[in-house]
Each structure stands twice: as C-alpha cells, then as structure tokens.
Motif scaffolding. Sequence first.
Motif, PDB file in Angstrom:
ATOM      1  N   ASP A  96       0.833  -1.209   0.000  1.00 26.93           N
ATOM      2  CA  ASP A  96       0.000   0.000   0.000  1.00 26.93           C
ATOM      3  C   ASP A  96       0.866   1.258   0.000  1.00 26.93           C
ATOM      4  OD1 ASP A  96      -2.251  -1.573  -0.013  1.00 26.93           O
ATOM      5  OD2 ASP A  96      -2.643  -1.357   2.148  1.00 26.93           O
ATOM      6  N   LYS A  97       1.943   1.234   0.788  1.00 27.10           N
ATOM      7  CA  LYS A  97       2.852   2.379   0.838  1.00 27.10           C
ATOM      8  C   LYS A  97       3.491   2.635  -0.517  1.00 27.10           C
ATOM      9  CE  LYS A  97       4.745   2.561   5.111  1.00 27.10           C
ATOM     10  NZ  LYS A  97       5.763   2.351   6.136  1.00 27.10           N
ATOM     11  N   LYS A  98       3.916   1.562  -1.176  1.00 26.91           N
ATOM     12  CA  LYS A  98       4.562   1.688  -2.477  1.00 26.91           C
ATOM     13  C   LYS A  98       3.568   2.196  -3.529  1.00 26.91           C
ATOM     14  CE  LYS A  98       8.009  -0.808  -3.487  1.00 26.91           C
ATOM     15  NZ  LYS A  98       8.961  -1.862  -3.794  1.00 26.91           N
ATOM     16  N   LEU A  99       2.326   1.706  -3.493  1.00 28.83           N
ATOM     17  CA  LEU A  99       1.311   2.168  -4.442  1.00 28.83           C
ATOM     18  C   LEU A  99       0.974   3.638  -4.218  1.00 28.83           C
ATOM     19  CD1 LEU A  99      -1.119  -0.886  -4.575  1.00 28.83           C
ATOM     20  CD2 LEU A  99       0.447  -0.105  -6.356  1.00 28.83           C
ATOM     21  N   ALA A 100       0.896   4.047  -2.953  1.00 30.95           N
ATOM     22  CA  ALA A 100       0.614   5.450  -2.649  1.00 30.95           C
ATOM     23  C   ALA A 100       1.755   6.336  -3.141  1.00 30.95           C
ATOM     24  CB  ALA A 100       0.403   5.637  -1.156  1.00 30.95           C
ATOM     25  N   GLN A 101       2.984   5.859  -2.983  1.00 27.00           N
ATOM     26  CA  GLN A 101       4.147   6.628  -3.443  1.00 27.00           C
ATOM     27  C   GLN A 101       4.129   6.754  -4.964  1.00 27.00           C
ATOM     28  OE1 GLN A 101       7.866   4.803  -2.494  1.00 27.00           O
ATOM     29  NE2 GLN A 101       9.035   6.661  -2.836  1.00 27.00           N
ATOM     30  N   THR A 107       0.948  11.910  -9.860  1.00 31.00           N
ATOM     31  CA  THR A 107       0.268  13.188  -9.676  1.00 31.00           C
ATOM     32  C   THR A 107       1.231  14.336  -9.933  1.00 31.00           C
ATOM     33  OG1 THR A 107      -1.189  12.201  -8.025  1.00 31.00           O
ATOM     34  CG2 THR A 107      -1.056  14.597  -8.070  1.00 31.00           C
ATOM     35  N   LEU A 108       2.466  14.215  -9.431  1.00 29.21           N
ATOM     36  CA  LEU A 108       3.466  15.256  -9.664  1.00 29.21           C
ATOM     37  C   LEU A 108       3.789  15.376 -11.152  1.00 29.21           C
ATOM     38  CD1 LEU A 108       5.959  14.719  -6.708  1.00 29.21           C
ATOM     39  CD2 LEU A 108       4.392  16.627  -7.040  1.00 29.21           C
ATOM     40  N   GLN A 109       3.883  14.248 -11.838  1.00 28.37           N
ATOM     41  CA  GLN A 109       4.170  14.281 -13.266  1.00 28.37           C
ATOM     42  C   GLN A 109       3.028  14.937 -14.029  1.00 28.37           C
ATOM     43  OE1 GLN A 109       4.883  10.219 -14.295  1.00 28.37           O
ATOM     44  NE2 GLN A 109       6.970  10.216 -13.492  1.00 28.37           N
ATOM     45  N   THR A 110       1.794  14.618 -13.635  1.00 27.61           N
ATOM     46  CA  THR A 110       0.632  15.204 -14.300  1.00 27.61           C
ATOM     47  C   THR A 110       0.591  16.701 -14.075  1.00 27.61           C
ATOM     48  OG1 THR A 110      -0.569  13.150 -13.933  1.00 27.61           O
ATOM     49  CG2 THR A 110      -1.867  15.077 -14.532  1.00 27.61           C
ATOM     50  N   ARG A 111       0.866  17.135 -12.867  1.00 27.02           N
ATOM     51  CA  ARG A 111       0.888  18.573 -12.579  1.00 27.02           C
ATOM     52  C   ARG A 111       1.951  19.275 -13.403  1.00 27.02           C
ATOM     53  NH1 ARG A 111       0.581  18.848  -6.055  1.00 27.02           N
ATOM     54  NH2 ARG A 111      -1.547  18.083  -5.844  1.00 27.02           N
ATOM     55  N   GLY A 112       3.107  18.644 -13.539  1.00 22.77           N
ATOM     56  CA  GLY A 112       4.194  19.256 -14.310  1.00 22.77           C
ATOM     57  C   GLY A 112       3.812  19.439 -15.770  1.00 22.77           C
ATOM     58  N   THR A 113       3.088  18.474 -16.342  1.00 19.46           N
ATOM     59  CA  THR A 113       2.674  18.617 -17.738  1.00 19.46           C
ATOM     60  C   THR A 113       1.535  19.615 -17.869  1.00 19.46           C
ATOM     61  OG1 THR A 113       1.228  16.688 -17.542  1.00 19.46           O
ATOM     62  CG2 THR A 113       3.459  16.334 -18.434  1.00 19.46           C
ATOM     63  N   ASP A 114       0.658  19.683 -16.855  1.00 16.37           N
ATOM     64  CA  ASP A 114      -0.429  20.666 -16.881  1.00 16.37           C
ATOM     65  C   ASP A 114       0.095  22.095 -16.786  1.00 16.37           C
ATOM     66  OD1 ASP A 114      -2.228  18.631 -17.092  1.00 16.37           O
ATOM     67  OD2 ASP A 114      -2.868  18.673 -14.994  1.00 16.37           O
TER      68      ASP A 114
END
Length: 117
Positions: A96-101, A107-114
Amino acid sequence: MTEPSEQERLRQLEERINAAKQRKEPKPHQEEHYSQAQLAWRMVIELVAGLGIGFGMGYGLDVLFGTLPIFMVLFTMLGLAAGVKTMLRSAQEIQDKKLAQEAGNKTLQTRGTDEGA
C-alpha cells in the motif's frame, strides 16, 4: 536574433527540465538493497516470534497440566498461523505504501505537464 521574451522563456524551460531530471534520479542501488533486506528480516522475525510464543505457551500449559505435548503442538501451529497472518499484513502495508508513493509520483508528473501547457 531572438527576442528577449523568447530567451527568457527558453531559460525558464531549461530550468524546469533540469529540475525534472533531478527529481527523477534513481536511488543508489545499495540503499534499495538495504531497504528490501530490512523488510525481509522484519517478516522473518514476525514469523519466528509467532512460532516461539505459540511454542512457549503450549509447553507451559503441558507442564502445568502434566499432559502429553498436545498443547505444545496445537499452540505451535496456532503461532505459525498468527506469524503468517502478521507477515501478510506487513506485506500488504508495504505494498500500500509503495502504491501510494507511485500514485503521488504520477500526480506530480501530471501537474508538471499541466503547468507546461
């Protein structure tokens, strides 16, 4: 020649690219190795602790009641089951920790492209 505003935009783009490259640098292999080894030892200790506690309780009941080693065998099996259950719960927690990471990284990658659009 290029206009000053274009040069400024190019400089900003280079800075963002360099920042993204620094974020994506992989961890040294040794750190990952020790992390995985620690998790493996944690699981082994949980299993052995379950077995030891079950064995100790069963042996103690056998001595107390003066019976054959029936309680020792029974509680050792229960300790094994408890140790396996604890190991599986730890593995699920790690997953679960690895999936959340990974979700956070996406999410960070998506924000960077947005932001670049």
